[in-house]
Design an enzyme around this catalytic site. Sequence first.
Site, PDB file in Angstrom:
ATOM      1  N   GLY A  13       0.781  -1.221   0.000  1.00  0.00           N
ATOM      2  CA  GLY A  13       0.000   0.000   0.000  1.00  0.00           C
ATOM      3  C   GLY A  13       0.816   1.274   0.000  1.00  0.00           C
ATOM      4  N   SER A  49      -5.902  10.253   9.292  1.00  0.00           N
ATOM      5  CA  SER A  49      -7.056  10.012   8.432  1.00  0.00           C
ATOM      6  C   SER A  49      -8.064  11.123   8.649  1.00  0.00           C
ATOM      7  CB  SER A  49      -7.696   8.666   8.759  1.00  0.00           C
ATOM      8  OG  SER A  49      -8.919   8.505   8.062  1.00  0.00           O
ATOM      9  N   TYR A  63     -10.845   2.481  14.826  1.00  0.00           N
ATOM     10  CA  TYR A  63      -9.883   3.047  13.883  1.00  0.00           C
ATOM     11  C   TYR A  63      -9.946   4.574  13.907  1.00  0.00           C
ATOM     12  CZ  TYR A  63      -8.118   4.605   9.340  1.00  0.00           C
ATOM     13  OH  TYR A  63      -7.466   5.281   8.339  1.00  0.00           O
TER      14      TYR A  63
END
Length: 272
Positions: free
Chosen positions: A14, A143, A166
């Site tokens: 990734g 994020s 998360y």
Amino acid sequence: MNQRTILITGATQGLGRGIALDLAGRGHTVLLHGRDRTRLETVAAEVRAAAPDATVRTFLADLADLDQVHALAARIRAVEPRLDGLVNNAVVGGGPDPQVRQLSRQGHELRFVVNHLAPYALVRGLLPLLRDSAPARVINVASMGQEAIDLDDVMLEQGYEGLRAYCRSKLTLIMATFELAAELDGTGVTVNALHPAHLMDTSAVRAYGLTPATTIDEGVRPTVRLLLDPELATTTGRYFDQFTDARAHEQAYDTEARQRLMALTQTLCDRS
């Protein structure tokens, strides 16, 4: 100095793999971290093949075990003469079964450990080397998915759900970024966080059942910019949404909440 030495965690796939390929292609020394030896050596060979003149070294550790995180930092301090950059990229996403609450080696909630405690412990362990190499940059891959944390239940023992865990862990990472940046102001070590791209085409995104919306390269470019752009040499304590200096979740600016979180963080890291 043109050539830099940069450590990338979670470099076997990734975004981490993409960053490694980009930096090696520019002639920088890349230190690749992974938790699977075979995958780590495979990516290292791939990077060397793509950039034959680049220097590539590998470091094996499971960031779900804080003892291994401390050992990783000690090993890097022992063998690396300098460290100009650290990209805390390794991540545990929402998981294929979001109702299953997973635990780390020390018995803590897994996402809180890998996405927050491990990066913090790694920065702490590498600070002597980063300071000696200054100017140096730490990039915490966060994020745009952020959710307020309950400081009385940071590991979600109540109402657990994988994506919630998360999102909370990414907010704690941003809060730690702000605290470390303030602490290190004036040392030549900068600390910033960024949301690299929305729903990149990664295994973590697919594992949760989400449809990727952007390519890996779209996340690589803003991350590498934070590492290398001369105009950002003194920028610290910021959260970026790709290329934009943005505002994180409101709780990230609550100094009392940050102090409570960091006291717990330090305690948990010291106990490992």
